[in-house]
Design an enzyme around this catalytic site. Sequence first.
Site, PDB file in Angstrom:
ATOM      1  N   ARG A 148      12.718 -69.369  16.663  1.00  0.00           N
ATOM      2  CA  ARG A 148      12.331 -68.944  18.020  1.00  0.00           C
ATOM      3  C   ARG A 148      12.041 -70.152  18.901  1.00  0.00           C
ATOM      4  O   ARG A 148      12.554 -70.260  20.027  1.00  0.00           O
ATOM      5  CB  ARG A 148      11.092 -68.029  17.947  1.00  0.00           C
ATOM      6  CG  ARG A 148      10.469 -67.708  19.308  1.00  0.00           C
ATOM      7  CD  ARG A 148       9.161 -66.968  19.138  1.00  0.00           C
ATOM      8  NE  ARG A 148       8.167 -67.748  18.404  1.00  0.00           N
ATOM      9  CZ  ARG A 148       7.366 -68.637  18.977  1.00  0.00           C
ATOM     10  NH1 ARG A 148       7.428 -68.880  20.271  1.00  0.00           N
ATOM     11  NH2 ARG A 148       6.483 -69.300  18.234  1.00  0.00           N
ATOM     12  N   ARG A 149      11.228 -71.079  18.390  1.00  0.00           N
ATOM     13  CA  ARG A 149      10.905 -72.272  19.160  1.00  0.00           C
ATOM     14  C   ARG A 149      12.136 -73.155  19.337  1.00  0.00           C
ATOM     15  O   ARG A 149      12.389 -73.681  20.425  1.00  0.00           O
ATOM     16  CB  ARG A 149       9.778 -73.051  18.463  1.00  0.00           C
ATOM     17  CG  ARG A 149       8.437 -72.343  18.486  1.00  0.00           C
ATOM     18  CD  ARG A 149       7.457 -72.961  17.516  1.00  0.00           C
ATOM     19  NE  ARG A 149       6.122 -72.372  17.635  1.00  0.00           N
ATOM     20  CZ  ARG A 149       5.195 -72.429  16.695  1.00  0.00           C
ATOM     21  NH1 ARG A 149       5.449 -73.050  15.544  1.00  0.00           N
ATOM     22  NH2 ARG A 149       4.012 -71.884  16.884  1.00  0.00           N
ATOM     23  N   ARG A 176       7.277 -77.816   7.519  1.00  0.00           N
ATOM     24  CA  ARG A 176       6.425 -76.686   7.162  1.00  0.00           C
ATOM     25  C   ARG A 176       5.152 -77.202   6.532  1.00  0.00           C
ATOM     26  O   ARG A 176       4.986 -78.394   6.299  1.00  0.00           O
ATOM     27  CB  ARG A 176       7.170 -75.736   6.212  1.00  0.00           C
ATOM     28  CG  ARG A 176       8.352 -75.024   6.862  1.00  0.00           C
ATOM     29  CD  ARG A 176       8.890 -73.928   5.980  1.00  0.00           C
ATOM     30  NE  ARG A 176       7.810 -73.058   5.520  1.00  0.00           N
ATOM     31  CZ  ARG A 176       7.784 -72.487   4.327  1.00  0.00           C
ATOM     32  NH1 ARG A 176       8.765 -72.717   3.455  1.00  0.00           N
ATOM     33  NH2 ARG A 176       6.788 -71.710   3.981  1.00  0.00           N
ATOM     34  N   CYS A 214      14.584 -63.510   9.882  1.00  0.00           N
ATOM     35  CA  CYS A 214      13.983 -64.818  10.137  1.00  0.00           C
ATOM     36  C   CYS A 214      14.962 -65.770  10.811  1.00  0.00           C
ATOM     37  O   CYS A 214      14.561 -66.814  11.316  1.00  0.00           O
ATOM     38  CB  CYS A 214      13.474 -65.435   8.831  1.00  0.00           C
ATOM     39  SG  CYS A 214      11.902 -64.758   8.285  1.00  0.00           S
ATOM     40  N   LYS A 266       1.230 -62.266  13.139  1.00  0.00           N
ATOM     41  CA  LYS A 266       2.640 -62.648  13.285  1.00  0.00           C
ATOM     42  C   LYS A 266       3.334 -62.832  11.926  1.00  0.00           C
ATOM     43  O   LYS A 266       4.558 -62.861  11.863  1.00  0.00           O
ATOM     44  CB  LYS A 266       2.769 -63.932  14.104  1.00  0.00           C
ATOM     45  CG  LYS A 266       2.272 -65.191  13.417  1.00  0.00           C
ATOM     46  CD  LYS A 266       2.563 -66.412  14.274  1.00  0.00           C
ATOM     47  CE  LYS A 266       2.141 -67.695  13.571  1.00  0.00           C
ATOM     48  NZ  LYS A 266       2.482 -68.899  14.362  1.00  0.00           N
ATOM     49  N   ASP A 267       2.561 -62.929  10.833  1.00  0.00           N
ATOM     50  CA  ASP A 267       3.136 -63.089   9.501  1.00  0.00           C
ATOM     51  C   ASP A 267       3.460 -61.759   8.828  1.00  0.00           C
ATOM     52  O   ASP A 267       4.092 -61.745   7.768  1.00  0.00           O
ATOM     53  CB  ASP A 267       2.184 -63.865   8.593  1.00  0.00           C
ATOM     54  CG  ASP A 267       2.018 -65.318   9.010  1.00  0.00           C
ATOM     55  OD1 ASP A 267       2.936 -65.847   9.679  1.00  0.00           O
ATOM     56  OD2 ASP A 267       0.983 -65.923   8.680  1.00  0.00           O
ATOM     57  N   ARG A 314       1.263 -80.876   8.917  1.00  0.00           N
ATOM     58  CA  ARG A 314       2.260 -81.125   9.961  1.00  0.00           C
ATOM     59  C   ARG A 314       1.816 -82.261  10.877  1.00  0.00           C
ATOM     60  O   ARG A 314       2.618 -83.120  11.257  1.00  0.00           O
ATOM     61  CB  ARG A 314       2.496 -79.849  10.765  1.00  0.00           C
ATOM     62  CG  ARG A 314       3.061 -78.704   9.943  1.00  0.00           C
ATOM     63  CD  ARG A 314       3.484 -77.562  10.840  1.00  0.00           C
ATOM     64  NE  ARG A 314       3.389 -76.290  10.159  1.00  0.00           N
ATOM     65  CZ  ARG A 314       3.734 -75.130  10.690  1.00  0.00           C
ATOM     66  NH1 ARG A 314       4.199 -75.086  11.924  1.00  0.00           N
ATOM     67  NH2 ARG A 314       3.622 -74.005  10.014  1.00  0.00           N
TER      68      ARG A 314
END
Length: 358
Positions: free
Chosen positions: A176-177, A194, A287, A120-121, A200
């Site tokens: 997205r979230r 981040r 992004c 996904k990166d 986190r």
Amino acid sequence: MVSAQPSRPLPSAALQKIAAQAAARQKTATPQHRRQLPLRVGTRGSPLALWQTRAFLTRLTRFCPVLRDMNAFQEHLINTTGDQVQNRALAEIGGKGLFAKEIHEALLDGRIDFAVHSLKDLETTLPDGLVLACTMKREDARDALILGPGLKPSDDPMRPYDALPHGALVGCASVRRQAQMLHVRPDLRFGLLRGNVQTRLDKLAARQCDATLLALAGLRRLGMEDRASVVLDPAVMVPSAGQGIVGVTVRASDIELRELLAAIEDYEARAVSTAERALLAELDGSCRTPIGGYARLLNPAAGPKGQVHLTGLVASEDGTFLLRREITGAAADAERIGRELGRSLRRDSPASIFTDND
């Protein structure tokens, strides 16, 4: 709690043959044409990135004892822009590919021989001269909601955000979230959070926010699945394209290494990631564009003759617009299916979602 699915056997016979041929060539090649060992493996230095890299190499050498005996691999930790800058959103420091840029520069320069990534990166379109040579079996692609001290999960799995009080602060770096949560709960507030998984979780425990979200795949791989308060159904939160898949990039010209890696590729991971990345390519979001993509094979045992089901999502950052669609088709046509769904979503979404972020 979700249990991990057993991995399917890998095609070890083909891999052993390729590895043996490579070893033979290594012994007989003239010095100027001999590949230098060990092969240099590029990776980020986070605990999760190192876990993924070492798990991949373990899997590779498990089916290629000759490579293990040759001490064939050497890790090269590379600090990426995405790792260096933790106090700003990714979109503010350059957008796509910030966890792969420096790694791919090292690959193109010949400082490393291949690189291991969270798929996904990766950029939707890789730099010229590089290819995605291998995708490994997907871990659970779902997102996990982690609640802060004193909060308890909702009794309704399809209403997970009921656990959050009005105006709760959610630590999150993913548009997205954020967009999907705001679509359901516009009262929620969001703060940038981040860093690696443990960072986190530590900030959440210190009450810097009321909740956060992480990929379940990362929690599982780090042995921290029990930290997930709620595993979010894809019908509630569409995952990120490529989430839970480890991908390996190499130089396009390195045919021998590409053959070696192709021998252990997981077909299911390649099919679903092809559909998801084709969806991204058609949408061409930044992004700042909330995009979700989640594919699954309906009958994995059928291979290319099976069916792939793809869910795609486009939203506005504030969640006021959200469009979700699904498509099913032949797994052999995964790229076409992804592009078809991407065109459909783009056609029926406000142009500003894309043009404002180019």
